[in-house]
Enzyme design. Structure first.
Site, PDB file in Angstrom:
ATOM      1  N   LYS A 133      46.906  42.627  31.056  1.00  0.00           N
ATOM      2  CA  LYS A 133      47.123  41.392  30.287  1.00  0.00           C
ATOM      3  C   LYS A 133      48.516  41.328  29.667  1.00  0.00           C
ATOM      4  CE  LYS A 133      42.355  40.367  28.960  1.00  0.00           C
ATOM      5  NZ  LYS A 133      41.717  41.396  29.760  1.00  0.00           N
ATOM      6  N   ARG A 187      37.523  51.378  42.520  1.00  0.00           N
ATOM      7  CA  ARG A 187      38.718  51.797  41.775  1.00  0.00           C
ATOM      8  C   ARG A 187      38.507  53.090  41.001  1.00  0.00           C
ATOM      9  NH1 ARG A 187      40.837  46.405  39.130  1.00  0.00           N
ATOM     10  NH2 ARG A 187      40.513  47.569  37.209  1.00  0.00           N
ATOM     11  N   GLY A 229      40.012  42.813  47.111  1.00  0.00           N
ATOM     12  CA  GLY A 229      41.123  42.298  47.919  1.00  0.00           C
ATOM     13  C   GLY A 229      41.247  40.818  47.642  1.00  0.00           C
ATOM     14  N   ILE A 240      44.836  49.480  44.720  1.00  0.00           N
ATOM     15  CA  ILE A 240      43.876  49.741  45.807  1.00  0.00           C
ATOM     16  C   ILE A 240      44.020  48.685  46.892  1.00  0.00           C
ATOM     17  CG2 ILE A 240      42.201  50.962  44.372  1.00  0.00           C
ATOM     18  CD1 ILE A 240      40.440  48.356  44.648  1.00  0.00           C
ATOM     19  N   ASP A 241      44.521  47.502  46.521  1.00  0.00           N
ATOM     20  CA  ASP A 241      44.601  46.403  47.495  1.00  0.00           C
ATOM     21  C   ASP A 241      45.665  46.635  48.582  1.00  0.00           C
ATOM     22  OD1 ASP A 241      42.744  45.262  45.871  1.00  0.00           O
ATOM     23  OD2 ASP A 241      43.970  43.585  45.199  1.00  0.00           O
TER      24      ASP A 241
HETATM   25  O1  F6P Z   1      44.383  44.171  42.087  1.00  0.00           O
HETATM   26  C1  F6P Z   1      43.424  45.132  42.030  1.00  0.00           C
HETATM   27  C2  F6P Z   1      42.060  44.533  41.769  1.00  0.00           C
HETATM   28  O2  F6P Z   1      41.172  45.614  41.807  1.00  0.00           O
HETATM   29  C3  F6P Z   1      41.641  43.424  42.717  1.00  0.00           C
HETATM   30  O3  F6P Z   1      41.230  43.876  43.953  1.00  0.00           O
HETATM   31  C4  F6P Z   1      40.578  42.738  41.915  1.00  0.00           C
HETATM   32  O4  F6P Z   1      40.452  41.408  42.290  1.00  0.00           O
HETATM   33  C5  F6P Z   1      41.091  42.835  40.513  1.00  0.00           C
HETATM   34  O5  F6P Z   1      41.971  43.928  40.480  1.00  0.00           O
HETATM   35  C6  F6P Z   1      40.016  42.981  39.476  1.00  0.00           C
HETATM   36  O6  F6P Z   1      40.595  42.960  38.233  1.00  0.00           O
HETATM   37  P1  F6P Z   1      39.827  43.309  36.864  1.00  0.00           P
HETATM   38  O7  F6P Z   1      39.857  44.792  36.711  1.00  0.00           O
HETATM   39  O8  F6P Z   1      40.577  42.595  35.817  1.00  0.00           O
HETATM   40  O9  F6P Z   1      38.419  42.810  37.014  1.00  0.00           O
END
Ligand code: F6P
Length: 365
Positions: free
Chosen positions: A77, A292, A187, A143-144
């Site tokens: 953020k 993740r 993704g 990870i993407d």
């Molecule tokens: O960019 C990495 C990622 O894991 C994306 O694949 C996913 O859409 C996003 O972050 C999720 O974000 P958050 O942790 O804010 O839910």
């Protein structure tokens, strides 16, 4: 030659991923060996804004190589140049540029060089500092695997393994119950996880954000498999995939985040369409943040260590404003500013797409 680096500030920004601690460890150990102090900035750029910074020594980074997440914490953020600080009477978010305050913090902490570990969003947060002459090097994570300039980010292959294992498990239950199982993997705009785990698991259908799909084509594929006596179908679907002429499915909107859209729900929709339009029963599964978490697989530990070492080489050679990268099977570096807010998407002619098509995988197109 400029004055050599004496004190590094290291931060991890954006969504976490396996291997962040391996980078922190590599940078810290290497720096200390060269007589350079390391300070850990907590929660990404938020720690720089709030001056939450602590020294890292050998003990802090001992035994963290295999641990997922980041010992420093992360934030997706905090953007110093455009920090949400509240709302006005109409509910509109008020932003403030806190770059100056961060520069003062860097000065007071004696940090002369930043190591910024993150994806495209984090690199764009670093850009104003680089533009103001702050010495910084970037280390690519996500990870993407969608960061421009590098063919591979650490954390990606671990996520692919996790997704592949889940898809393998889904296979057996799908086969037992003669169902179409739709698995949603992460993704947002790039379908690298879906493509790799889909191919590795032998998924029958792979849906990518880069290739808007036709649901009728997906349904025909499921029905065709049934008529051939194949009584189950596995659909591996990126969260950012969407039907042609339609839109991505937004799960939530986080207005305080620089990238406010959080996706989720496409697998549920695809699954409901399959059940409605074919005679095949269907279920969906959303893998979410499990991709993740946890320990990095061996290659990600290796890649993160190589990246950390390469970041230190850049610093020792006074080659700042560079992003460590992986290209053609070896470590290299690219201009950090060029990677800010730039994504690497799956091209239609990617060899893995061609290979998947050659084993009859349907992309819904
Ligand atoms: O960019 C990495 C990622 O894991 C994306 O694949 C996913 O859409 C996003 O972050 C999720 O974000 P958050 O942790 O804010 O839910």
């Amino acid at each position: 030659m400029d004055k050599p680096t004496r004190r590094i500030g290291v931060l991890t920004g954006g969504g976490d991923c396996p291997g962040l601690n391996a980078v922190i460890r590599a940078v810290t150990k290497d720096a200390i060996h060269h007589g350079i102090e390391v300070l850990g900035i907590e929660d990404g750029f938020l720690g720089l804004i709030e001056d939450r910074i602590r020294p890292l020594d050998e003990r802090d980074v001992s035994n963290i190589l295999t641990i997922g997440g980041t010992i420093l914490g992360s934030s997706n953020k905090a953007n110093p140049a455009k920090m949400p600080v509240g709302k006005d009477k109409s509910g509109k978010i008020i932003y403030k540029d806190l770059t100056e305050a961060c520069l003062i913090t860097l000065e007071s902490q004696g940090i002369d060089t930043l190591v910024v570990v993150g994806g495209d969003g984090t690199m764009s947060c670093a850009a104003p500092f680089v533009e103001r002459g702050i010495r910084a090097v970037g280390v690519p994570k996500t990870i993407d695997n969608d960061l421009w300039g590098t063919e591979l980010t650490f954390g990606h292959l671990t996520a692919v393994e996790i997704a592949t294992e889940a898809l393998d498990r889904i296979h057996t239950t799908a086969a037992s119950h003669h169902r179409a199982m739709v698995v949603e993997v992460m993704g947002r705009n790039a379908g690298w996880i879906a493509l790799a785990s889909g191919v590795a698991s032998g998924s029958d259908v792979i849906l990518l954000p880069e290739m808007p799909f036709d649901i009728d084509v997906v349904n025909e594929h499921v029905a065709m498999r049934s008529t051939k006596g194949k009584r189950f179908t596995i659909v591996c679907c990126a969260e950012g995939a969407y039907p042609r002429g339609g839109a991505q499915v937004v799960e939530r909107n986080d207005p305080m985040s620089p990238d406010p859209i959080r996706l989720g729900g496409i697998a549920k929709w695809v699954s409901s369409q399959i059940e409605e339009k074919t005679s095949v029963e269907s279920r969906h599964v959303v893998l979410g943040h499990v991709q993740r978490g946890g320990t990095p697989y061996a290659f990600d530990r290796i890649l993160a260590t190589l990246f950390g070492d390469a970041a230190m080489d850049l610093i020792l050679n006074q080659r700042y404003s560079r992003l460590v990268a992986w290209q053609n099977g070896r470590i290299t570096d690219v201009p950090l500013l060029e990677s800010a807010n730039r994504q690497r998407l799956v091209p239609a002619d990617d060899p893995l797409v061609a290979a998947a098509k050659s084993v009859s995988t349907c992309f819904g197109i």
